[in-house]
Scaffold this motif. Sequence first.
Motif, PDB file in Angstrom:
ATOM      1  N   GLY A  33       0.797  -1.219   0.000  1.00 55.67           N
ATOM      2  CA  GLY A  33       0.000   0.000   0.000  1.00 55.67           C
ATOM      3  C   GLY A  33       0.830   1.269   0.000  1.00 55.67           C
ATOM      4  N   ALA A  34       2.119   1.155  -0.313  1.00 54.21           N
ATOM      5  CA  ALA A  34       2.987   2.329  -0.336  1.00 54.21           C
ATOM      6  C   ALA A  34       2.581   3.255  -1.481  1.00 54.21           C
ATOM      7  CB  ALA A  34       4.447   1.908  -0.498  1.00 54.21           C
ATOM      8  N   GLU A  86      -4.029  12.352   0.440  1.00 53.94           N
ATOM      9  CA  GLU A  86      -4.996  12.202  -0.656  1.00 53.94           C
ATOM     10  C   GLU A  86      -4.604  11.071  -1.607  1.00 53.94           C
ATOM     11  OE1 GLU A  86      -8.087  13.225  -1.488  1.00 53.94           O
ATOM     12  OE2 GLU A  86      -8.040  13.981   0.559  1.00 53.94           O
ATOM     13  N   LYS A  87      -3.309  10.902  -1.833  1.00 51.65           N
ATOM     14  CA  LYS A  87      -2.844   9.795  -2.679  1.00 51.65           C
ATOM     15  C   LYS A  87      -3.206   8.454  -2.040  1.00 51.65           C
ATOM     16  CE  LYS A  87       1.060  12.041  -4.986  1.00 51.65           C
ATOM     17  NZ  LYS A  87       2.518  11.987  -5.196  1.00 51.65           N
ATOM     18  N   PHE A  88      -2.997   8.341  -0.733  1.00 49.47           N
ATOM     19  CA  PHE A  88      -3.354   7.105  -0.028  1.00 49.47           C
ATOM     20  C   PHE A  88      -4.856   6.859  -0.102  1.00 49.47           C
ATOM     21  CE2 PHE A  88       0.793   7.469   2.077  1.00 49.47           C
ATOM     22  CZ  PHE A  88       1.197   6.148   2.083  1.00 49.47           C
ATOM     23  N   SER A  92      -6.883   3.712  -1.976  1.00 46.14           N
ATOM     24  CA  SER A  92      -7.813   2.825  -1.275  1.00 46.14           C
ATOM     25  C   SER A  92      -9.204   2.885  -1.894  1.00 46.14           C
ATOM     26  CB  SER A  92      -7.893   3.184   0.210  1.00 46.14           C
ATOM     27  OG  SER A  92      -6.675   2.900   0.848  1.00 46.14           O
ATOM     28  N   LYS A  93      -9.657   4.091  -2.237  1.00 49.93           N
ATOM     29  CA  LYS A  93     -10.980   4.232  -2.851  1.00 49.93           C
ATOM     30  C   LYS A  93     -11.071   3.426  -4.142  1.00 49.93           C
ATOM     31  CE  LYS A  93     -12.578   8.799  -1.365  1.00 49.93           C
ATOM     32  NZ  LYS A  93     -12.824  10.183  -1.828  1.00 49.93           N
ATOM     33  N   GLN A  94     -10.055   3.528  -4.958  1.00 54.01           N
ATOM     34  CA  GLN A  94     -10.053   2.811  -6.234  1.00 54.01           C
ATOM     35  C   GLN A  94     -10.129   1.302  -6.003  1.00 54.01           C
ATOM     36  OE1 GLN A  94      -6.716   3.776  -8.757  1.00 54.01           O
ATOM     37  NE2 GLN A  94      -7.258   2.226 -10.255  1.00 54.01           N
ATOM     38  N   GLU A  95      -9.355   0.798  -5.069  1.00 58.14           N
ATOM     39  CA  GLU A  95      -9.367  -0.636  -4.777  1.00 58.14           C
ATOM     40  C   GLU A  95     -10.716  -1.062  -4.198  1.00 58.14           C
ATOM     41  OE1 GLU A  95      -5.882  -0.797  -2.255  1.00 58.14           O
ATOM     42  OE2 GLU A  95      -4.702  -1.626  -3.909  1.00 58.14           O
ATOM     43  N   TYR A  96     -11.262  -0.268  -3.290  1.00 53.27           N
ATOM     44  CA  TYR A  96     -12.568  -0.577  -2.710  1.00 53.27           C
ATOM     45  C   TYR A  96     -13.660  -0.579  -3.779  1.00 53.27           C
ATOM     46  CZ  TYR A  96     -11.185  -0.331   2.253  1.00 53.27           C
ATOM     47  OH  TYR A  96     -10.643  -0.567   3.491  1.00 53.27           O
ATOM     48  N   ARG A  97     -13.606   0.383  -4.688  1.00 48.19           N
ATOM     49  CA  ARG A  97     -14.620   0.439  -5.751  1.00 48.19           C
ATOM     50  C   ARG A  97     -14.596  -0.829  -6.603  1.00 48.19           C
ATOM     51  NH1 ARG A  97     -12.793   6.241  -6.828  1.00 48.19           N
ATOM     52  NH2 ARG A  97     -14.116   7.446  -5.430  1.00 48.19           N
ATOM     53  N   ILE A 138      -6.872  -5.297   1.068  1.00 49.35           N
ATOM     54  CA  ILE A 138      -7.093  -3.858   0.900  1.00 49.35           C
ATOM     55  C   ILE A 138      -7.338  -3.207   2.259  1.00 49.35           C
ATOM     56  CG2 ILE A 138      -8.626  -2.111  -0.075  1.00 49.35           C
ATOM     57  CD1 ILE A 138      -9.135  -4.159  -2.380  1.00 49.35           C
ATOM     58  N   ARG A 139      -8.144  -3.850   3.065  1.00 52.46           N
ATOM     59  CA  ARG A 139      -8.477  -3.305   4.393  1.00 52.46           C
ATOM     60  C   ARG A 139      -7.230  -3.147   5.253  1.00 52.46           C
ATOM     61  NH1 ARG A 139     -13.504  -2.786   7.490  1.00 52.46           N
ATOM     62  NH2 ARG A 139     -12.760  -1.380   9.082  1.00 52.46           N
ATOM     63  N   SER A 140      -6.292  -4.096   5.118  1.00 50.97           N
ATOM     64  CA  SER A 140      -5.070  -4.037   5.932  1.00 50.97           C
ATOM     65  C   SER A 140      -4.183  -2.848   5.577  1.00 50.97           C
ATOM     66  CB  SER A 140      -4.277  -5.336   5.797  1.00 50.97           C
ATOM     67  OG  SER A 140      -3.657  -5.409   4.528  1.00 50.97           O
ATOM     68  N   ARG A 141      -4.347  -2.311   4.376  1.00 48.24           N
ATOM     69  CA  ARG A 141      -3.524  -1.170   3.974  1.00 48.24           C
ATOM     70  C   ARG A 141      -4.356   0.102   3.766  1.00 48.24           C
ATOM     71  NH1 ARG A 141      -2.370  -4.600  -1.144  1.00 48.24           N
ATOM     72  NH2 ARG A 141      -4.028  -3.884  -2.498  1.00 48.24           N
TER      73      ARG A 141
END
Length: 179
Positions: A33-34, A86-88, A92-97, A138-141
């Motif tokens: 998740g870096a 905001e990058k982080f 995450s938003k993209q992966e969650y979507r 995804i949740r872990s990062r």
Amino acid sequence: MASKRKWIALGYNLPINPSKNRVYVWRKLKEAGAVYYKSGMAVLPYRKEELSFFRWLSEKINGIGGEASIIEICFIDQKDERELIEKFIEQSKQEYREVLTQCRKIYDALLMSKMGKEEIEKLLEGDLLKLAKKYKRIRSRDFFKLPLAQEIEYGLADIEAILRMSANDFSIQMKRIWT
């Protein structure tokens, strides 16, 4: 006013060839998740687990002929830190979507069809299991605990409810056959 939040960064440099080494490092950073703050500088929030990961990856990079340094960062300019956060968040938003879209597809498929036991087992062993693992990763990062995670959990709970109803219906049908 300086931020009190700490960050860790891995600055690294790898030889151009073989390219597989560069891809390997990039994949490992992505899995963790870096986010790249600057070219060749990957950043994570300062936590014990992330520091251990950067130490491990730094050793790997040095072992394959590269150079790596781990530094602690504390932003002086709040604007720079907000941009990084905001990058982080966007990552995450993209992966969650993506997971949410897959959730909806599975949910709709379950609603629209009468699946048999074999089809449900196939779904559980395949798509649903992969989806649950992906969500957990995804949740872990998700360092900033986005509300989209809750929406996915509701979606997974809905899928679970449909599967339970299907299993219950199957059980009732079996009882009718055997009695």
